[in-house]
Design a protein around this motif. Sequence first.
Motif, short mmCIF file in Angstrom:
data_model
loop_
_atom_site.label_atom_id
_atom_site.label_comp_id
_atom_site.label_asym_id
_atom_site.label_seq_id
_atom_site.Cartn_x
_atom_site.Cartn_y
_atom_site.Cartn_z
N ALA A 206 0.83 -1.20 0.00
CA ALA A 206 0.00 0.00 0.00
C ALA A 206 0.87 1.26 0.00
O ALA A 206 0.59 2.22 -0.74
N LEU A 207 1.90 1.28 0.82
CA LEU A 207 2.80 2.43 0.86
C LEU A 207 3.50 2.65 -0.48
O LEU A 207 3.62 3.79 -0.96
N ASP A 208 3.94 1.56 -1.09
CA ASP A 208 4.66 1.66 -2.37
C ASP A 208 3.71 2.07 -3.49
O ASP A 208 4.03 2.93 -4.30
N ALA A 209 2.54 1.44 -3.56
CA ALA A 209 1.58 1.75 -4.63
C ALA A 209 1.09 3.19 -4.54
O ALA A 209 0.79 3.82 -5.56
N GLY B 200 25.74 -21.42 18.14
CA GLY B 200 24.54 -20.91 17.50
C GLY B 200 24.60 -19.42 17.20
O GLY B 200 24.19 -18.98 16.12
N ALA B 201 25.14 -18.65 18.12
CA ALA B 201 25.27 -17.21 17.91
C ALA B 201 26.21 -16.90 16.76
O ALA B 201 25.94 -16.01 15.93
N ALA B 202 27.32 -17.62 16.69
CA ALA B 202 28.27 -17.41 15.59
C ALA B 202 27.63 -17.75 14.25
O ALA B 202 27.81 -17.03 13.25
N MET B 203 26.87 -18.83 14.20
CA MET B 203 26.19 -19.21 12.96
C MET B 203 25.13 -18.18 12.57
O MET B 203 24.98 -17.84 11.39
N MET B 204 24.41 -17.64 13.55
CA MET B 204 23.41 -16.63 13.23
C MET B 204 24.05 -15.35 12.71
O MET B 204 23.56 -14.75 11.76
N GLY B 205 25.15 -14.93 13.35
CA GLY B 205 25.82 -13.71 12.89
C GLY B 205 26.34 -13.83 11.48
O GLY B 205 26.13 -12.94 10.64
N THR B 206 26.97 -14.95 11.18
CA THR B 206 27.51 -15.18 9.84
C THR B 206 26.38 -15.42 8.83
O THR B 206 26.34 -14.81 7.76
N GLY B 207 25.47 -16.32 9.17
CA GLY B 207 24.38 -16.65 8.26
C GLY B 207 23.46 -15.49 7.97
O GLY B 207 23.01 -15.30 6.84
N GLY B 208 23.20 -14.67 8.99
CA GLY B 208 22.31 -13.53 8.80
C GLY B 208 22.86 -12.51 7.82
O GLY B 208 22.11 -11.91 7.05
N VAL B 209 24.18 -12.31 7.84
CA VAL B 209 24.80 -11.39 6.89
C VAL B 209 24.78 -11.97 5.48
O VAL B 209 24.47 -11.28 4.51
N LEU B 210 25.10 -13.26 5.37
CA LEU B 210 25.08 -13.90 4.05
C LEU B 210 23.68 -13.85 3.43
O LEU B 210 23.53 -13.64 2.23
N ALA B 211 22.67 -14.02 4.26
CA ALA B 211 21.29 -14.06 3.76
C ALA B 211 20.65 -12.68 3.69
O ALA B 211 19.50 -12.56 3.28
N LEU B 212 21.38 -11.64 4.11
CA LEU B 212 20.86 -10.27 4.15
C LEU B 212 19.71 -10.10 5.14
O LEU B 212 18.85 -9.24 4.97
N GLY B 213 19.69 -10.93 6.18
CA GLY B 213 18.65 -10.75 7.17
C GLY B 213 18.38 -12.00 7.97
O GLY B 213 18.91 -13.08 7.69
N CYS B 214 17.51 -11.84 8.95
CA CYS B 214 17.19 -12.90 9.89
C CYS B 214 15.73 -13.33 9.73
O CYS B 214 15.12 -13.08 8.70
N THR B 215 15.16 -13.94 10.75
CA THR B 215 13.77 -14.36 10.69
C THR B 215 12.82 -13.18 10.56
O THR B 215 11.74 -13.30 9.98
N VAL B 216 13.22 -12.04 11.10
CA VAL B 216 12.44 -10.82 10.93
C VAL B 216 12.92 -10.06 9.70
O VAL B 216 12.12 -9.64 8.85
N GLY B 217 14.23 -9.89 9.57
CA GLY B 217 14.79 -9.09 8.48
C GLY B 217 14.45 -9.63 7.11
O GLY B 217 14.10 -8.87 6.20
N GLN B 218 14.56 -10.93 6.92
CA GLN B 218 14.18 -11.54 5.65
C GLN B 218 12.80 -12.20 5.74
O GLN B 218 12.00 -12.12 4.81
N GLY B 219 12.52 -12.83 6.90
CA GLY B 219 11.30 -13.60 7.04
C GLY B 219 10.03 -12.77 7.12
O GLY B 219 8.94 -13.30 6.93
N ILE B 220 10.14 -11.47 7.44
CA ILE B 220 8.97 -10.60 7.45
C ILE B 220 9.24 -9.34 6.64
O ILE B 220 8.55 -9.06 5.65
N THR B 221 10.27 -8.57 7.03
CA THR B 221 10.57 -7.32 6.33
C THR B 221 10.92 -7.55 4.87
O THR B 221 10.38 -6.90 3.98
N GLY B 222 11.82 -8.49 4.61
CA GLY B 222 12.21 -8.77 3.23
C GLY B 222 11.05 -9.30 2.41
O GLY B 222 10.82 -8.88 1.28
N LEU B 223 10.27 -10.22 3.00
CA LEU B 223 9.13 -10.78 2.28
C LEU B 223 8.08 -9.72 1.98
O LEU B 223 7.33 -9.85 1.01
N SER B 224 8.01 -8.67 2.79
CA SER B 224 7.02 -7.63 2.54
C SER B 224 7.30 -6.89 1.24
O SER B 224 6.40 -6.25 0.67
N THR B 225 8.53 -6.99 0.72
CA THR B 225 8.87 -6.37 -0.56
C THR B 225 8.61 -7.31 -1.73
O THR B 225 8.71 -6.90 -2.89
#
Length: 367
Positions: free
Chosen positions: A64-67, A303-328
């Motif tokens: 809605a914001l984009d349109a 687990g923390a090390a994997m999240m830090g590395t994986g989150g950067v590779l994936a450009l986001g986390c469960t919120v960053g990609q899983g909600i915010t990214g998907l909203s685009t």
Amino acid sequence: MSDLPVHQLVALLGFGLGAVFGAVVQRTNFCAMGSVSDIVYLEDWSRFRAWLLAIAVAIAGATALDAAGLVDLGKAIYATPNLGWLGAILGGLLFGVGMTLASGCGSRSLARLGAGNLKSFVVVLVLGVFAYMTLRGLLAAARVAGIEPTNLDLRASGQQTQLLPELLATWTGVDAVRMQVGLAACIVLALLWFCLKDRSFRSDARNLVSGLLIGLLVVAGWAATGIVGNDDFEPVPLASFTFVAPIGDALVYLMTWTGAKIGFGVASVFGVVAGAFAAARVSGEFRLEAFAGTADLLRHLAGAAMMGTGGVLALGCTVGQGITGLSTLAVGSVLAFASLIAGAVLGLRYLEHGGVVAALKALAARA
């Protein structure tokens, strides 16, 4: 308030919205890892439906914001024409496994930290360090050499972004705005149908409220940076909630704050901790909690090390990609989301069976 520089105003909004985010997570137990765990062990889809509801609300609001021309999602980091498919898949898997080992994703760890969990304090520190190492430090060279060369440059085929509506509009010849609104409407309606068809979910106020509020907060983040931050002289990068790179940036900010500007991401990190702290104190749920032993510590560190590395590779986390990214409606976000879930399932099976090979065998047996 109006006399404040734009970046400070956006930062204040980031802190305030982050505080609400942290309070919601703390009070409703909104948790991506927990939602997958409920499915795997209990066959309970309630918390996962809350996650999907948040996605539906975020997609509807962002579209809605984009349109309406209020924000341009094509300027978001998720829309880059360099489709990092390998980073999304590998990073998503790493993050998914990591959050099971660390007892929660980045946002959940921040909320638990605010509620007094000392294990989450260690997780947040290590996650932030590894995120920054992967962005600009020791691991960045491996990322640049091993991951970035596999990126697909969609500009070679005439695409300016990796957003699904643009790709489909090009292939079908349909107007891009109509395609965006139509596709978003179909996805939102499908998600709402899946969430609300379940009677127990419809009567579960906690999960309904958490999904609705988290989705609205992501939309508010887009509005804060895209509308309030849309200044001709001091523009703020378009962004919303994500909790991997901002945690790393927050650690750097705390160490080198003199002369540094605080942005939406860093401010939201501090806000989540503050909001969760306030909610935990008011509800009487603030409790100091430490590691149970060496094995517990090592598991959380890994687990923390994997999240830090994986989150950067994936450009986001469960919120960053899983909600915010998907909203685009970005292709990379879809890949990262699916990989996050797959990684979480693998991580849970690893914890259950005590080894990678045994976990893979268990998954194969269930396939």
